[in-house]
Write a protein that holds these residues in place. Structure first.
Motif, PDB file in Angstrom:
ATOM      1  N   VAL A  16       0.839  -1.208   0.000  1.00 23.43           N
ATOM      2  CA  VAL A  16       0.000   0.000   0.000  1.00 23.43           C
ATOM      3  C   VAL A  16       0.868   1.249   0.000  1.00 23.43           C
ATOM      4  CG1 VAL A  16      -1.691   1.333   1.326  1.00 23.43           C
ATOM      5  CG2 VAL A  16      -1.944  -1.138   1.114  1.00 23.43           C
ATOM      6  N   PHE A  17       1.922   1.259   0.824  1.00 25.70           N
ATOM      7  CA  PHE A  17       2.812   2.426   0.884  1.00 25.70           C
ATOM      8  C   PHE A  17       3.430   2.709  -0.481  1.00 25.70           C
ATOM      9  CE2 PHE A  17       7.188   3.964   1.151  1.00 25.70           C
ATOM     10  CZ  PHE A  17       6.974   5.210   1.719  1.00 25.70           C
ATOM     11  N   LEU A  18       3.981   1.676  -1.101  1.00 27.23           N
ATOM     12  CA  LEU A  18       4.608   1.876  -2.408  1.00 27.23           C
ATOM     13  C   LEU A  18       3.585   2.335  -3.447  1.00 27.23           C
ATOM     14  CD1 LEU A  18       7.058  -1.167  -2.559  1.00 27.23           C
ATOM     15  CD2 LEU A  18       7.638   1.240  -2.227  1.00 27.23           C
ATOM     16  N   GLY A  19       2.354   1.784  -3.349  1.00 24.79           N
ATOM     17  CA  GLY A  19       1.318   2.189  -4.296  1.00 24.79           C
ATOM     18  C   GLY A  19       0.979   3.660  -4.152  1.00 24.79           C
ATOM     19  N   ILE A  20       0.765   4.118  -2.912  1.00 28.28           N
ATOM     20  CA  ILE A  20       0.430   5.521  -2.674  1.00 28.28           C
ATOM     21  C   ILE A  20       1.600   6.428  -3.057  1.00 28.28           C
ATOM     22  CG2 ILE A  20      -0.095   7.225  -0.886  1.00 28.28           C
ATOM     23  CD1 ILE A  20      -1.586   5.026   0.618  1.00 28.28           C
ATOM     24  N   PHE A  21       2.794   6.051  -2.610  1.00 26.12           N
ATOM     25  CA  PHE A  21       3.960   6.907  -2.831  1.00 26.12           C
ATOM     26  C   PHE A  21       4.308   7.018  -4.319  1.00 26.12           C
ATOM     27  CE2 PHE A  21       8.583   7.596  -3.062  1.00 26.12           C
ATOM     28  CZ  PHE A  21       8.668   8.783  -2.361  1.00 26.12           C
ATOM     29  N   MET A  22       4.367   5.883  -5.005  1.00 25.55           N
ATOM     30  CA  MET A  22       4.745   5.903  -6.419  1.00 25.55           C
ATOM     31  C   MET A  22       3.678   6.578  -7.280  1.00 25.55           C
ATOM     32  SD  MET A  22       7.718   4.716  -6.369  1.00 25.55           S
ATOM     33  CE  MET A  22       8.009   4.594  -8.138  1.00 25.55           C
ATOM     34  N   GLU A  23       2.424   6.491  -6.834  1.00 22.90           N
ATOM     35  CA  GLU A  23       1.343   7.147  -7.555  1.00 22.90           C
ATOM     36  C   GLU A  23       1.437   8.664  -7.417  1.00 22.90           C
ATOM     37  OE1 GLU A  23      -2.758   7.027  -5.877  1.00 22.90           O
ATOM     38  OE2 GLU A  23      -3.177   5.804  -7.633  1.00 22.90           O
TER      39      GLU A  23
END
Length: 313
Positions: A16-23
């Protein structure tokens, strides 16, 4: 068994963190570049000529500026801070801050792709402009609106890590186009790394919330005229989805949730979420950040509940 469950939660958190951050990072970069270009190529005099003298019209103009900048809730924060430094009225800047993630060209295109030329498509942008303008106008009641802004936010920034301060505007006139662009990129880099810290912290908090709070618990109580609006706003705040893709996420709720609650998700979420709240702290004093969260929440709640109770779709 405990270690297995813990490992699963860590995996979910990391994903979830990588998804939010990379988005969010590309749009923070876009907003930071825009802020550098504004600093170098837009003078205070140009900005003041654009803004009407009437407070209400100036606030509405600030909200409408979002049409010109394809930035989401991450990228709009450094750009708004730069506009404040240029002398943009606080009410206009707040209206721009809240409206731009909704009415910008990229979000218009993505919402059209998800919903077509429907009532939800039209109402999302109408409500976005209305809520942003109303909240901006509320802040015109402050006799000293500049007190809202953190002093460090108004101070000049460096021209890049370890660089000298940016060239004064009188000196900018003597620079070539390539030198102006380099200066803009240095300033944009400063904004990117400064606001990026808030983005990382906000993304971590949003990921923890999604990992700890079962979403099915929140969604199971979301069928009433009022409670569905509150739940969808809470969900939007916790999920912290970029406004360029949230229309597709909302489709999952469109058939089971009230129309007003779907609109609340599409309007409140881009204006305020966990990561943008943390980024607001880099621009506004703490108590005003609270107002910037609660005022849109209350206005969206009132309008969306009214839609649920009085409008047949």
């Amino acid at each position: 068994m405990v270690w297995s469950t813990l490992a699963e939660q860590v995996t979910i958190f990391t994903t979830v963190f990588l998804g939010i951050f990379m988005e969010a990072v590309p749009f923070l970069l876009l907003g930071s570049v825009a802020s550098g270009l504004v600093e170098v190529f837009v003078s205070k005099e140009d900005l003041m000529r654009l803004m009407p003298r009437n407070a209400a019209l100036a606030t509405l103009t600030g909200a409408a500026l979002g049409l010109a900048f394809p930035v989401c809730e991450c990228g709009v924060v450094p750009l708004t801070r730069r506009l404040f430094r240029k002398g943009l009225p606080v009410s206009s800047g707040i209206a721009f801050l809240l409206a731009a993630p909704i009415i910008n060209p990229v979000v218009i295109a993505s919402t059209f792709a998800a919903y077509g030329l429907s009532r939800i498509f039209v109402m999302r942008f109408v409500l976005g402009l209305v809520v942003a303008t109303v909240v901006g106008l509320v802040f015109t009641l402050n006799s000293r609106p500049i007190d809202m802004i953190r002093l460090s936010s108004m101070a000049p920034v460096s021209g890049g890590a370890g660089e000298a301060s940016p060239v004064p505007r009188t000196g900018l006139r003597n620079l070539s186009l390539s030198e102006k662009l380099k200066q803009a990129m240095r300033i944009g880099a400063d904004d990117f790394f400064e606001m990026g810290l808030y983005l990382v912290i906000g993304s971590v908090l949003a990921s923890l919330m999604q990992t700890v709070i079962p979403q099915n618990v929140m969604l199971s109580i979301g069928s009433g005229s009022l409670i569905s609006v509150l739940v969808m706003q809470a969900l939007a705040y916790v999920l912290s989805i970029c406004s360029t893709v949230d229309a597709f996420v909302s489709l999952a709720f469109a058939k089971t949730f009230t129309t007003g609650s779907v609109l609340a998700f599409l309007v409140f979420g881009p204006m305020v979420d966990i990561k943008s709240t943390l980024m607001f702290l880099g621009v506004f004093k703490r108590k005003y950040v609270f107002y910037l969260v609660m005022l849109p929440f209350l206005v969206v709640t009132l309008i969306s509940t009214f839609i649920n109770l009085n409008v047949a779709w």
